[in-house]
Design an enzyme around this catalytic site. Sequence first.
Site, mmCIF file in Angstrom:
data_model
loop_
_atom_site.group_PDB
_atom_site.id
_atom_site.type_symbol
_atom_site.label_atom_id
_atom_site.label_comp_id
_atom_site.label_asym_id
_atom_site.label_seq_id
_atom_site.Cartn_x
_atom_site.Cartn_y
_atom_site.Cartn_z
ATOM 1 C CE LYS A 1 -3.515 2.280 2.754
ATOM 2 N NZ LYS A 1 -4.433 2.235 3.876
ATOM 3 C CD GLU B 1 9.092 -5.995 7.204
ATOM 4 O OE1 GLU B 1 8.832 -4.901 6.639
ATOM 5 O OE2 GLU B 1 8.892 -6.205 8.410
ATOM 6 N N GLY C 1 -4.913 -1.833 4.912
ATOM 7 C CA GLY C 1 -4.123 -2.985 4.455
ATOM 8 C C GLY C 1 -4.807 -4.313 4.753
ATOM 9 N NE ARG C 2 -6.702 -3.597 10.821
ATOM 10 C CZ ARG C 2 -6.029 -2.460 10.949
ATOM 11 N NH1 ARG C 2 -4.844 -2.338 10.366
ATOM 12 N NH2 ARG C 2 -6.504 -1.457 11.651
ATOM 13 C CD GLU D 1 -2.079 -4.245 11.433
ATOM 14 O OE1 GLU D 1 -0.877 -4.507 11.515
ATOM 15 O OE2 GLU D 1 -2.672 -4.149 10.337
ATOM 16 C CG HIS E 1 -4.375 -35.523 16.576
ATOM 17 N ND1 HIS E 1 -4.596 -36.730 17.196
ATOM 18 C CD2 HIS E 1 -5.375 -35.372 15.667
ATOM 19 C CE1 HIS E 1 -5.666 -37.309 16.663
ATOM 20 N NE2 HIS E 1 -6.151 -36.500 15.734
ATOM 21 C CE LYS F 1 5.581 -0.871 10.019
ATOM 22 N NZ LYS F 1 4.610 -0.162 9.195
HETATM 23 O O1 F6P Z 1 3.007 -2.622 9.767
HETATM 24 C C1 F6P Z 1 1.686 -2.956 9.634
HETATM 25 C C2 F6P Z 1 1.202 -2.711 8.254
HETATM 26 O O2 F6P Z 1 1.095 -1.336 8.027
HETATM 27 C C3 F6P Z 1 -0.111 -3.406 8.000
HETATM 28 O O3 F6P Z 1 -1.204 -2.699 8.462
HETATM 29 C C4 F6P Z 1 -0.067 -3.580 6.528
HETATM 30 O O4 F6P Z 1 -1.000 -4.517 6.088
HETATM 31 C C5 F6P Z 1 1.365 -4.018 6.344
HETATM 32 O O5 F6P Z 1 2.089 -3.259 7.276
HETATM 33 C C6 F6P Z 1 1.936 -3.842 4.972
HETATM 34 O O6 F6P Z 1 1.911 -2.517 4.563
HETATM 35 P P1 F6P Z 1 2.134 -2.116 3.051
HETATM 36 O O7 F6P Z 1 1.036 -2.720 2.244
HETATM 37 O O8 F6P Z 1 2.093 -0.621 3.038
HETATM 38 O O9 F6P Z 1 3.466 -2.641 2.613
#
Ligand code: F6P
Length: 546
Positions: free
Chosen positions: A205, A211, A265-266, A351, A382, A511
């Site tokens: 987003k 990452e 995002g979620r 979240e 199990h 972060k």
């Molecule tokens: O760090 C949490 C978050 O902002 C989530 O809410 C989001 O889904 C995820 O990181 C990834 O964010 P992006 O889509 O901006 O890479």
Amino acid sequence: MSETAQNDGFMALRQRGAAARAEGIRERFAADPARFEAFRFRFEDMLLDVSKCALGKDDLDALVELAGRAGVADKRDAMFSGAPINSTENRSVLHVALRGHVEDGFEAAGKPVGQEVEEVLARMSAFADGIRSGEIKGSTGKRITDVVNIGIGGSDLGPAMATLALAPYHDGPRAHFVSNVDGAHIADTIKLLDPETSLFIVASKTFTTIETMTNAQTAKDFVARALGDEAVGQHFAAVSTALDKVAAFGIDETRVFGFRDWVGGRYSVWSAIGLPVMIAIGPKNFRAFLEGARAMDRHFRSAPAAENLPMILGLVGWWHRVAQGYPARAILPYDQRLLRLPAYLQQLDMESNGKHVGLDGEPTRTVTGPLVWGEPGTNGQHAFYQLLHQGTDVIPCEFMVGANSHEPELKVHQDLLLANCLAQSEALMRGRTIAEAKQQLLDKGADAAEATRIAPHREFAGNRPSITIVYKLLDPFTFGRLVALYEHRVFVEGALFGINSFDQWGVELGKELATSLLPVVTGETDSSGHDGSTAGLVEAIRQMRS
Ligand code: F6P
């Protein structure tokens, strides 16, 4: 607890919750064998059963009243109207518009969004069809056989979960999901790929998430090394709200699919973030997934609270968490293809509702979101069900199962799966008394002393609450309804908690510290300013690094 809270009736509901807990569940069925009829709710061919919860009809009425007092319906209507209910970011919350039709008339900040949503879907569909048919090829003219989604959190969990859930409809290229910054994740994925036939979708987003950016760069290097820099464009696409940043990364705008900041995002699997799902199952099935969610949206908006599945699920969730004080909820899909649903719901729920400050900036007046965890049955049986049945904490369980499977030739499996699912909720509720345990031991030939010694270990207290959701078949439409049901449930609980379910400031501190620790880890700076444990760990790691 403040006076206002008492006025809100929280205190009364807590007392009610404690009394209902003491009264038990087993006893309620004994007193009223038709209880199921009063505590099961239907939407189309989906059924939600809350009869195995410590809850009376009067309690449910009180919860519905609570929803009225807390203005849940008004808050829901505000969300659907496009009002900026994400008040800490001053944004609308309109993921529902992503599955709407143009004529539904969704607006963000007074501007219609339906046409734009439709246009993005049309572009996604054309791209997905091109990849699926082989018309859009890799740089050497070969057909794309593998699609790798690079994203994390909402830009990973939704599409990863959905692609697996809808595996019977997956007739497009193979799908892979890389999220972790741990190089093992991309390295292990790349090993499976031929660069000539691979497409990487960078999904973020913000297009700043470290990452995702790190994995995207590694993937870019992988393609450039094998095929040359000029080939990169034909092996990449991007999904983001930050189109300028995507351009700077070097992805051609014809391969960029946008969405807006009113999609959290979620909550974004319905947006262009769903592109890998669409490539896997095809635009038609993806549309059916959206239609399922839309059907649940319409039900949520229009059904009276007492017959409204998301309302009931949210109210019972609140009952368990706040009125009865349970700390967690277990998500137990009896559907192997919902393997990633617990992880997805962890983000969706924790979240969204893992907050301790209300909309007014004051501490919340009740506890908020529970710990959410789980694993598909029967595997979980199990592993950790021991604790669910006999542990010292009571954890409400949420079972879900399809009446039918996609493998009719394996009916025996589905029969066993169903029997196990039903058996677990029955066992949690019914339990086994110490006298029954003792008798069972005696029947098996134990002597009286041995039976007395062992029986306490074989006693199950029972009266452990569970919810069961049954659906006909996990097809795209049903899956859309199920995910939207949980989205709205989280909404209802968040509204009752009085929090903003749509920001996630709690992830920021980690972060920031990671950014400040990177030069410490690489040795560019020392660890001054960090605590003694962190500094000690950095030193130990430095010594261990080769
Ligand atoms: O760090 C949490 C978050 O902002 C989530 O809410 C989001 O889904 C995820 O990181 C990834 O964010 P992006 O889509 O901006 O890479």
